[in-house]
Design a protein around this motif. Structure first.
Motif, PDB file in Angstrom:
ATOM      1  N   ALA A 208      37.854-112.929 -24.782  1.00 15.85           N
ATOM      2  CA  ALA A 208      37.380-113.941 -23.829  1.00 15.85           C
ATOM      3  C   ALA A 208      38.349-114.085 -22.668  1.00 15.85           C
ATOM      4  N   ALA A 209      39.648-114.091 -22.963  1.00 12.20           N
ATOM      5  CA  ALA A 209      40.651-114.183 -21.893  1.00 12.20           C
ATOM      6  C   ALA A 209      40.589-112.958 -20.985  1.00 12.20           C
ATOM      7  N   MET A 210      40.377-111.792 -21.591  1.00 15.45           N
ATOM      8  CA  MET A 210      40.289-110.567 -20.796  1.00 15.45           C
ATOM      9  C   MET A 210      39.072-110.618 -19.867  1.00 15.45           C
ATOM     10  N   PHE A 211      37.917-111.013 -20.406  1.00 14.65           N
ATOM     11  CA  PHE A 211      36.720-111.074 -19.562  1.00 14.65           C
ATOM     12  C   PHE A 211      36.842-112.170 -18.500  1.00 14.65           C
ATOM     13  N   ALA A 212      37.474-113.297 -18.839  1.00 14.40           N
ATOM     14  CA  ALA A 212      37.686-114.347 -17.846  1.00 14.40           C
ATOM     15  C   ALA A 212      38.599-113.839 -16.722  1.00 14.40           C
ATOM     16  N   ALA A 213      39.626-113.076 -17.091  1.00 17.81           N
ATOM     17  CA  ALA A 213      40.524-112.494 -16.080  1.00 17.81           C
ATOM     18  C   ALA A 213      39.772-111.495 -15.204  1.00 17.81           C
ATOM     19  N   LEU A 214      38.908-110.697 -15.819  1.00 21.19           N
ATOM     20  CA  LEU A 214      38.103-109.751 -15.033  1.00 21.19           C
ATOM     21  C   LEU A 214      37.143-110.493 -14.099  1.00 21.19           C
ATOM     22  N   CYS A 215      36.617-111.625 -14.553  1.00 17.69           N
ATOM     23  CA  CYS A 215      35.764-112.441 -13.677  1.00 17.69           C
ATOM     24  C   CYS A 215      36.567-112.953 -12.484  1.00 17.69           C
ATOM     25  N   ALA A 216      37.803-113.383 -12.740  1.00 19.55           N
ATOM     26  CA  ALA A 216      38.657-113.861 -11.647  1.00 19.55           C
ATOM     27  C   ALA A 216      38.974-112.737 -10.662  1.00 19.55           C
ATOM     28  N   ILE A 217      39.170-111.528 -11.176  1.00 20.07           N
ATOM     29  CA  ILE A 217      39.404-110.373 -10.299  1.00 20.07           C
ATOM     30  C   ILE A 217      38.145-110.052  -9.503  1.00 20.07           C
ATOM     31  N   GLY A 218      36.993-110.104 -10.163  1.00 19.55           N
ATOM     32  CA  GLY A 218      35.720-109.865  -9.477  1.00 19.55           C
ATOM     33  C   GLY A 218      35.454-110.884  -8.384  1.00 19.55           C
ATOM     34  N   ALA A 219      36.052-112.070  -8.504  1.00 29.62           N
ATOM     35  CA  ALA A 219      35.881-113.098  -7.485  1.00 29.62           C
ATOM     36  C   ALA A 219      36.488-112.686  -6.152  1.00 29.62           C
ATOM     37  N   PHE A 220      37.426-111.733  -6.178  1.00 29.70           N
ATOM     38  CA  PHE A 220      38.017-111.245  -4.926  1.00 29.70           C
ATOM     39  C   PHE A 220      37.045-110.357  -4.149  1.00 29.70           C
ATOM     40  N   VAL A 221      36.049-109.792  -4.827  1.00 28.31           N
ATOM     41  CA  VAL A 221      35.089-108.899  -4.170  1.00 28.31           C
ATOM     42  C   VAL A 221      33.927-109.765  -3.676  1.00 28.31           C
ATOM     43  N   LYS A 222      34.027-110.204  -2.451  1.00 25.20           N
ATOM     44  CA  LYS A 222      33.031-111.099  -1.869  1.00 25.20           C
ATOM     45  C   LYS A 222      31.799-110.319  -1.408  1.00 25.20           C
ATOM     46  N   ILE A 223      30.655-110.972  -1.517  1.00 27.10           N
ATOM     47  CA  ILE A 223      29.387-110.404  -1.062  1.00 27.10           C
ATOM     48  C   ILE A 223      28.995-111.171   0.199  1.00 27.10           C
ATOM     49  N   PRO A 224      28.908-110.500   1.328  1.00 28.65           N
ATOM     50  CA  PRO A 224      28.633-111.201   2.593  1.00 28.65           C
ATOM     51  C   PRO A 224      27.163-111.611   2.721  1.00 28.65           C
ATOM     52  N   VAL A 225      26.822-112.746   2.113  1.00 32.31           N
ATOM     53  CA  VAL A 225      25.438-113.223   2.145  1.00 32.31           C
ATOM     54  C   VAL A 225      25.313-114.604   2.765  1.00 32.31           C
ATOM     55  N   GLY A 226      26.362-115.063   3.443  1.00 30.36           N
ATOM     56  CA  GLY A 226      26.260-116.334   4.152  1.00 30.36           C
ATOM     57  C   GLY A 226      26.915-117.509   3.441  1.00 30.36           C
ATOM     58  N   ILE A 227      27.130-117.423   2.153  1.00 29.38           N
ATOM     59  CA  ILE A 227      27.824-118.490   1.435  1.00 29.38           C
ATOM     60  C   ILE A 227      29.130-117.908   0.908  1.00 29.38           C
ATOM     61  N   GLY A 228      30.217-118.593   1.131  1.00 31.36           N
ATOM     62  CA  GLY A 228      31.544-118.041   0.881  1.00 31.36           C
ATOM     63  C   GLY A 228      31.894-117.713  -0.550  1.00 31.36           C
ATOM     64  N   SER A 229      31.228-118.344  -1.522  1.00 30.55           N
ATOM     65  CA  SER A 229      31.644-118.130  -2.902  1.00 30.55           C
ATOM     66  C   SER A 229      30.805-117.075  -3.631  1.00 30.55           C
TER      67      SER A 229
ATOM     68  N   PRO B   6      28.143-116.815 -27.428  1.00 30.93           N
ATOM     69  CA  PRO B   6      27.650-117.448 -26.195  1.00 30.93           C
ATOM     70  C   PRO B   6      28.639-118.399 -25.521  1.00 30.93           C
ATOM     71  N   VAL B   7      29.365-119.180 -26.291  1.00 29.45           N
ATOM     72  CA  VAL B   7      30.300-120.145 -25.687  1.00 29.45           C
ATOM     73  C   VAL B   7      31.413-119.428 -24.931  1.00 29.45           C
ATOM     74  N   TYR B   8      31.916-118.349 -25.488  1.00 29.95           N
ATOM     75  CA  TYR B   8      33.005-117.602 -24.845  1.00 29.95           C
ATOM     76  C   TYR B   8      32.506-116.894 -23.577  1.00 29.95           C
ATOM     77  N   ALA B   9      31.315-116.311 -23.644  1.00 26.88           N
ATOM     78  CA  ALA B   9      30.752-115.654 -22.459  1.00 26.88           C
ATOM     79  C   ALA B   9      30.490-116.678 -21.360  1.00 26.88           C
ATOM     80  N   GLY B  10      29.986-117.853 -21.744  1.00 25.31           N
ATOM     81  CA  GLY B  10      29.765-118.924 -20.769  1.00 25.31           C
ATOM     82  C   GLY B  10      31.057-119.396 -20.140  1.00 25.31           C
ATOM     83  N   ALA B  11      32.110-119.512 -20.955  1.00 23.52           N
ATOM     84  CA  ALA B  11      33.409-119.934 -20.426  1.00 23.52           C
ATOM     85  C   ALA B  11      33.964-118.910 -19.448  1.00 23.52           C
ATOM     86  N   ALA B  12      33.794-117.625 -19.744  1.00 24.83           N
ATOM     87  CA  ALA B  12      34.249-116.579 -18.823  1.00 24.83           C
ATOM     88  C   ALA B  12      33.528-116.707 -17.488  1.00 24.83           C
ATOM     89  N   SER B  13      32.239-116.990 -17.530  1.00 24.51           N
ATOM     90  CA  SER B  13      31.466-117.137 -16.303  1.00 24.51           C
ATOM     91  C   SER B  13      31.907-118.370 -15.510  1.00 24.51           C
TER      92      SER B  13
END
Length: 160
Positions: A9-30, A47-54
């Motif tokens: 779960a920590a690994m996937f949460a960290a990967l989610c945080a890394i993926g947050a650096f790859v922005k998609i230019p669709v008009g909303i910053g996040s 499910p709880v761990y996957a939800g927490a990663a998200s």
């Protein structure tokens, strides 16, 4: 077993945080690729761990963007937690086509629907196309990556 789940779960949460650096230019910053690892995690985590990663992925993405919607990002994070929780339940039930349909509809339409009343109908109409594009992009990448990661993890289990 619990330590393994927490580590994954920590690994996937960290990967989610890394993926947050790859922005998609669709008009909303996040809008970013922060959901891909959480979608992949549905094959490995409860499910709880996957939800927490998200949730962590979304909060990281909005933090990097400067929280353009302020505290409303907590609501979006909670929505992401619920969506990934249900997505993982659908995955565990073997409803593989339905999980993707659910994710795309829930993340693009249902998750943005509260903002119709919270901010304005114009905001909802303005962000819906961009969020839908970002959602389809996240889902598409996860659809391609998930089977590969599952095969690699199966090989690691057999060779370990």
């Amino acid at each position: 077993m619990k330590l393994r789940l927490l580590t994954l779960a920590a690994m996937f949460a960290a990967l989610c945080a890394i993926g947050a650096f790859v922005k998609i230019p669709v008009g909303i910053g996040s809008a970013a690729l922060d959901t891909v690892p959480a979608l992949v995690s549905a094959a490995f985590l409860p499910p709880v761990y996957a939800g927490a990663a998200s949730l962590i992925g979304h909060l990281s993405s909005s933090l990097y963007a400067g929280f353009p919607l302020g505290p409303l990002h907590l609501l979006i994070g909670a929505e992401m937690f619920i969506i990934l929780f249900i997505f993982t339940k659908l995955h565990q039930a073997g409803l593989h086509i339905w999980k993707w349909i659910f994710f795309i509809f829930a993340n693009s339409v249902i998750a943005t629907l509260p903002f119709y009343w919270i901010i304005s109908p114009a905001f909802f109409v303005a962000v819906l196309p961009g969020i839908t594009i970002a959602t389809i992009l996240n889902a598409g990448i996860a659809m391609i990556v998930s089977p590969v990661v599952v095969r690699v993890m199966d090989r690691v289990k057999t060779h370990a």
